[in-house]
Structure formats: structure tokens, C-alpha cells
Design an enzyme around this catalytic site. Structure first.
Site, PDB file in Angstrom:
ATOM      1  CD  GLU A  92      53.746  42.491  38.283  1.00  0.00           C
ATOM      2  OE1 GLU A  92      54.094  41.897  37.371  1.00  0.00           O
ATOM      3  OE2 GLU A  92      53.578  41.878  39.392  1.00  0.00           O
ATOM      4  CD  GLU A 123      34.096  30.976  32.151  1.00  0.00           C
ATOM      5  OE1 GLU A 123      33.859  29.846  31.692  1.00  0.00           O
ATOM      6  OE2 GLU A 123      35.058  31.248  33.200  1.00  0.00           O
TER       7      GLU A 123
END
Length: 314
Positions: A92, A123
């Protein structure tokens, strides 16, 4: 194998974000409105948890902005929800602040595909994090933010450890006190939101807390970098009709100019909002506005002061 999971289970049982809440054990029996009220009440506690860490957040932002002023990048690294939030915040920044896509980067364990599909085991690898940072040519001028609700995710810790070994600025954002992630980072930020409504579902309060902090990290860094004029997004990239309309509104709010003046200013500056504002308020032409903003490292207030000084009778 059993002992391995037993050890991990014991670790999880010590984490606030994984705690079981017996008072909610019958929540599935409640009317929907009651569940919604409980969730809303839970969410309302998050801002206070963030507020408790504001001095640490501010210190991390100032350090980040200092690196960014020298050309350093802001890089988020996390797995699962934490990684997705980092990618979201990074994605963004270009339309909001007209940054290059390489200036703010979101890394998620398992790569871009992990945004929509879980990548098993990703992860759990510190080495994967180091490899991902090496792939984007991490430098000592960059800032790396490891994000992990538990504060124990190997990918996030590995990213911070690798970055710190290269002299990059490191921030560890977690939702548990005394976390390994915060300890590994130069700036540890621990937003302790407490046990979740659904046991261990850290996409809830923990995710909300992380989103709030990431909003601050990117937005206030950009404010410090001169990407705004007051509370106006003067570096907005007008890439669609809505943003083109917003650009004109921003110039209007900043200058009070007429529609004709605004159109002329934007035409003279190739649609650059910040430059257009400077041509109007500083009474300079497009090329001069561009030059003044380059000299001021993009800070409109500094460029405006220089423009007015130039026009002052000697």
C-alpha cells in the site's frame, strides 16, 4: 518425534497468545449477537496495549526514518498472518506515498504463494529467512522488521538475526512479553493483547495489534520523510480515476486555488501533486518546483520556504 512436539507444546503453553480461557468454553452455545459483543469488547482492548508501547514504537520509527533518509529500505518479514500483514502494508505504500516498490518490501515465509495458501514448514526455517534477505541484497542501511505474534517464529527471528549480523537496523514486533524475537532485535516491541477469543487464533487481537503498529511504522516514517504536507497525502500516485480526483482535492485543500489554477498547475508538473502545490503556493514554474523539491529531499515545507526566499525583494 513425540518428545519434539512435547517440547513445542510446552513452549506454546507458556505464551499468553496461546492461553486457554475457560470462561469462553461455551461460546459456541451463545446467540450470534452475544458472540459479536464479546468479540467487539475484546478488540476494544487492543489500542490500549499498543499505547503502552508507544515510546518504543516512536524510537523504532525515528531510527527507521533516519535510515530511509539515506536510501535504506523498510523490509517486513513474517510467516502466516504476520507475513501477510507485512506484505499488505508494503503493497500500500507505492499508491499512498509514491514510493518505489523496492523501498518498502514484505517478505512472507514460503514466498508470494503463501499469501493465499499455507506453505508447510516455511515458518520453521531461519535459513529461509536469511536466503530471502540475501535475494533482495540486504544492506546495512536497511531496516528489517520481524513480525510474529508468538515471538518465537524461527523465520522472523532468523530474519532479524541475519539482518543484525550485517549491521541493518532491526525491529522485533511480537504479542508476548519477554519474546525471543524482541530480544534478538535492536528495537523490541511487544504488544501484549492477552489470550484470544479462540485459543491460539492470533489472526484476531494479535493480528489487529500488528496491523496498528505497521500502520504507524510506515505512515510516520513517510511523514518524517516529507511524504505528506500536514495530513495531506501530497505524494499520492494518481493511478486511477478515484486517485486523480483525490489529487485535485488535495491540491485544493493545500492551496485554496480555483479549479482552473489546479488543472494548470498539475499540467505544468506532469500531475505531481506536491510539485503542483509548490507552483501555486511558491509562485514558481514546474521545473523550478522540481528543482526545489530535489534540493529539499522532497520536503514541501522546506522547498516552499526556499521558493518564498527567492521571490523576496533583495
Amino acid at each position: 518425534m513425540t518428545s519434539q512436539y512435547g517440547e513445542l507444546r510446552a513452549q506454546l503453553e507458556t505464551l499468553t497468545t496461546e492461553a486457554f480461557r475457560p470462561e469462553l468454553a461455551e461460546i459456541d452455545q451463545l446467540p450470534t449477537l452475544d458472540i459479536a459483543r464479546i468479540m467487539n469488547g475484546e478488540d476494544s482492548t487492543v489500542p490500549a496495549a499498543v499505547a503502552a508501547q508507544l515510546p518504543r514504537i516512536a524510537a523504532a520509527i525515528d531510527a527507521t526514518a533516519e535510515r530511509a533518509a539515506r536510501g535504506g529500505r523498510l523490509i517486513y518479514a513474517g510467516a502466516g498472518t504476520a507475513g501477510r500483514l507485512g506484505v499488505l502494508d508494503a503493497s500500500e505504500c507505492p499508491p499512498t506515498f509514491n514510493t518505489d516498490p523496492e523501498e518498502v518490501i514484505g517478505l512472507i515465509a514460503g514466498g508470494p504463494g503463501a499469501m493465499v495458501t499455507a506453505v508447510e514448514g516455511a515458518e520453521d526455517s531461519k535459513e529461509l529467512a536469511a536466503a530471502d534477505l540475501t535475494a533482495i541484497k540486504l544492506s546495512a542501511e536497511d531496516t528489517v522488521v520481524g513480525i510474529s505474534a508468538s515471538g518465537r517464529t524461527p523465520y522472523a527471528i532468523g530474519a532479524v538475526e541475519h539482518a543484525r549480523s550485517l549491521g541493518a537496523l532491526t525491529i522485533g514486533l511480537s504479542c508476548n512479553a519477554d519474546s525471543a524475537l524482541a530480544a534478538a532485535a535492536e528495537h523490541g516491541i511487544e504488544i501484549v493483547v492477552g489470550p484470544e477469543l479462540l485459543t491460539g487464533s492470533t489472526r484476531l487481537k494479535a493480528g489487529t495489534a500488528q496491523k496498528l503498529v505497521l500502520n504507524m511504522l510506515s505512515t510516520i516514517t513517510m511523514i518524517r520523510r516529507g511524504k505528506t504536507y500536514g495530513n495531506l497525502m501530497v505524494d499520492v500516485r494518481a493511478s486511477n480515476e478515484k486517485l486523480r480526483a483525490r489529487s485535485r482535492r488535495i491540491v485544493s485543500l493545500a492551496t485554496g486555488a480555483s479549479d482552473d489554477e489546479i488543472e494548470a498547475a498539475l499540467a505544468a508538473t506532469d500531475g505531481e501533486v506536491k510539485n503542483a502545490i509548490l507552483t501555486i503556493l511558491g509562485a514558481v514554474d514546474g521545473p523550478t518546483a522540481a528543482s526545489l523539491l530535489t534540493d529539499s529531499d522532497g520536503h514541501l515545507r522546506v522547498a516552499l520556504k526556499a521558493a518564498r526566499a527567492q521571490s523576496r525583494p533583495r
